[in-house]
Write an enzyme that holds these catalytic residues in place. Structure first.
Site, short mmCIF file in Angstrom:
data_model
loop_
_atom_site.label_atom_id
_atom_site.label_comp_id
_atom_site.label_asym_id
_atom_site.label_seq_id
_atom_site.Cartn_x
_atom_site.Cartn_y
_atom_site.Cartn_z
CD GLU A 185 133.23 31.99 52.08
OE1 GLU A 185 132.20 32.55 52.49
OE2 GLU A 185 134.38 32.47 52.21
N GLY A 204 137.24 34.91 50.77
CA GLY A 204 138.63 35.15 51.20
C GLY A 204 139.00 36.62 51.17
CD GLU A 216 137.54 33.67 54.92
OE1 GLU A 216 137.87 33.46 53.72
OE2 GLU A 216 137.24 32.75 55.71
CB ALA A 237 139.49 31.21 47.95
N1 COA Z 1 137.49 32.85 41.77
C1 COA Z 1 137.89 32.75 40.50
N2 COA Z 1 137.52 33.62 39.54
C2 COA Z 1 136.72 34.62 39.89
C3 COA Z 1 136.27 34.79 41.21
C4 COA Z 1 136.69 33.86 42.17
N3 COA Z 1 136.35 33.95 43.47
N4 COA Z 1 135.46 35.88 41.25
C5 COA Z 1 135.45 36.39 40.02
N5 COA Z 1 136.19 35.63 39.18
C6 COA Z 1 136.42 35.82 37.76
C7 COA Z 1 135.24 35.39 36.90
O1 COA Z 1 135.25 33.99 36.69
C8 COA Z 1 135.49 36.20 35.67
O2 COA Z 1 136.51 35.56 34.93
P1 COA Z 1 136.35 35.35 33.33
O3 COA Z 1 136.27 36.75 32.77
O4 COA Z 1 137.60 34.64 32.93
O5 COA Z 1 135.09 34.57 33.15
C9 COA Z 1 136.07 37.50 36.19
O6 COA Z 1 136.58 37.20 37.49
C10 COA Z 1 135.04 38.61 36.34
O7 COA Z 1 133.99 38.14 37.14
P2 COA Z 1 132.43 38.22 36.74
O8 COA Z 1 131.69 37.20 37.51
O9 COA Z 1 132.29 38.18 35.25
O10 COA Z 1 132.09 39.71 37.23
P3 COA Z 1 130.67 40.27 37.67
O11 COA Z 1 130.84 41.73 37.81
O12 COA Z 1 129.62 39.76 36.75
O13 COA Z 1 130.37 39.62 39.11
C11 COA Z 1 130.92 38.98 41.37
C12 COA Z 1 131.16 39.97 40.21
C13 COA Z 1 131.92 39.31 42.46
C14 COA Z 1 129.49 39.13 41.90
C15 COA Z 1 131.13 37.53 40.86
O14 COA Z 1 132.38 37.46 40.15
C16 COA Z 1 131.18 36.49 41.94
O15 COA Z 1 130.13 36.13 42.48
N6 COA Z 1 132.40 35.98 42.27
C17 COA Z 1 132.55 34.92 43.23
C18 COA Z 1 132.39 35.43 44.64
C19 COA Z 1 132.52 34.29 45.63
O16 COA Z 1 131.72 33.39 45.69
N7 COA Z 1 133.59 34.35 46.43
C20 COA Z 1 133.87 33.37 47.45
C21 COA Z 1 134.70 32.29 46.89
S1 COA Z 1 135.05 31.07 48.12
#
Ligand code: COA
Length: 261
Positions: free
Chosen positions: A135, A112, A115, A67
């Site tokens: 989460e 999400g 999910e 999400a």
């Molecule tokens: N919500 C909003 N934005 C998200 C996102 C999320 N769940 N996951 C990734 N993004 C965005 C980042 O903020 C980034 O945006 P920006 O370029 O404007 O800063 C872009 O997507 C790329 O993500 P980034 O983190 O730079 O890529 P990465 O390869 O370094 O890492 C992940 C990838 C998946 C490990 C990391 O993005 C992450 O941990 N995301 C969140 C996962 C999460 O906690 N999901 C559950 C949410 S309830």
């Protein structure tokens, strides 16, 4: 063909290729995308020419990375419950869709995204797939059905561990745990596998396929007696022309030609 802001909806001869299309945000599900998913699945349900859905994430990095954390960070106790219930409702619409929904999971399927993948009827994953419910890293818990569907799919002990640690699973581990039906090398192979499965499924009686979906879903619905749902569905099949066609075709030693009525 329908136009959505955050989805690509392509009807390819009755099979909808539906992609979450926010690749610069790793296809994170903001509320607008959740609303569009609801509309897209209503369209799938209502259009008799649509036979199946393939659900994907646009780009090479993610199916869906969760999400949208920007929106989540603004939630409070009042609107968070609604946020969770709304997502749960939309994912239940997907799970209960009367047409087969096959997910292709390539890259991150987190929060999400995990999910959403679990709401699909069948999952084909690539070697690059990574699953997780992270989460707890944000001080929250899964809110779109993750604690329930993960437990149903992989069992209580592993679901508990995954939701408590927030650890990511490799594609191989996800396959071993039963999160995926098949693991393949890449998206192209995944599409070929989906095509192979759909060729079989779509050659069957559509009413029977819809009832299979209802009955298998009933097994994990505590409000429903799944055996009763099955007996009702079994009886309902006998009212269809496809039932007569299927049984007569067998007796006449020919291939059945189902019509969906
Ligand atoms: N919500 C909003 N934005 C998200 C996102 C999320 N769940 N996951 C990734 N993004 C965005 C980042 O903020 C980034 O945006 P920006 O370029 O404007 O800063 C872009 O997507 C790329 O993500 P980034 O983190 O730079 O890529 P990465 O390869 O370094 O890492 C992940 C990838 C998946 C490990 C990391 O993005 C992450 O941990 N995301 C969140 C996962 C999460 O906690 N999901 C559950 C949410 S309830």
């Amino acid at each position: 063909m329908s136009e959505y802001k955050n989805l690509i909806f392509e009807n390819k001869e009755g099979v909808v290729h539906l992609s979450i299309n926010r690749p610069d945000k790793l296809n994170a599900l903001n509320i607008e995308t959740i609303e569009e998913l609801k509309l897209a699945f209503e369209e799938v349900q209502d259009n008799p020419e649509i036979k199946a859905v393939i659900l994907m994430g646009e780009g090479e990095k993610a199916f869906v990375a969760g999400a949208d954390i920007y929106e989540i960070s603004e939630l409070n106790e009042m609107n968070a419950r609604k946020f969770s219930e709304n997502g749960q409702e939309v994912f239940a619409i997907i799970e209960n869709c009367q047409k087969p929904v096959i997910g292709i999971i390539h890259g991150f399927a987190l929060g999400g995204g995990c999910e959403l993948a679990m709401a699909c009827h069948i999952r084909i994953i690539t070697d690059q797939a990574k699953f997780g419910q992270p989460e707890v890293n944000l001080g929250i818990i899964p809110g779109y059905g993750g604690t329930q569907r993960l437990t149903q799919l992989v069992g209580k002990a592993k679901a508990m561990e995954l939701c408590m640690t927030g650890d990511m699973l490799s594609a191989l581990d996800a396959l071993k745990l039963g999160l995926a039906n098949y693991k393949v090398a890449n998206k192209e192979e995944a599409l070929a596998k989906v095509e192979e499965l759909l060729q079989k499924i779509l050659s069957k009686a559509p009413v029977a396929i819809g009832l299979v979906i209802d009955c298998v879903n009933a097994a994990t619905n505590e409000q429903e007696n799944g055996y009763q749902t099955e007996a009702n569905g079994f009886a309902a099949c006998t009212k269809t022309e496809d039932f007569k066609e299927g049984t007569q075709a067998f007796l006449q030693k020919r291939k059945a030609n189902f019509k969906g009525v």
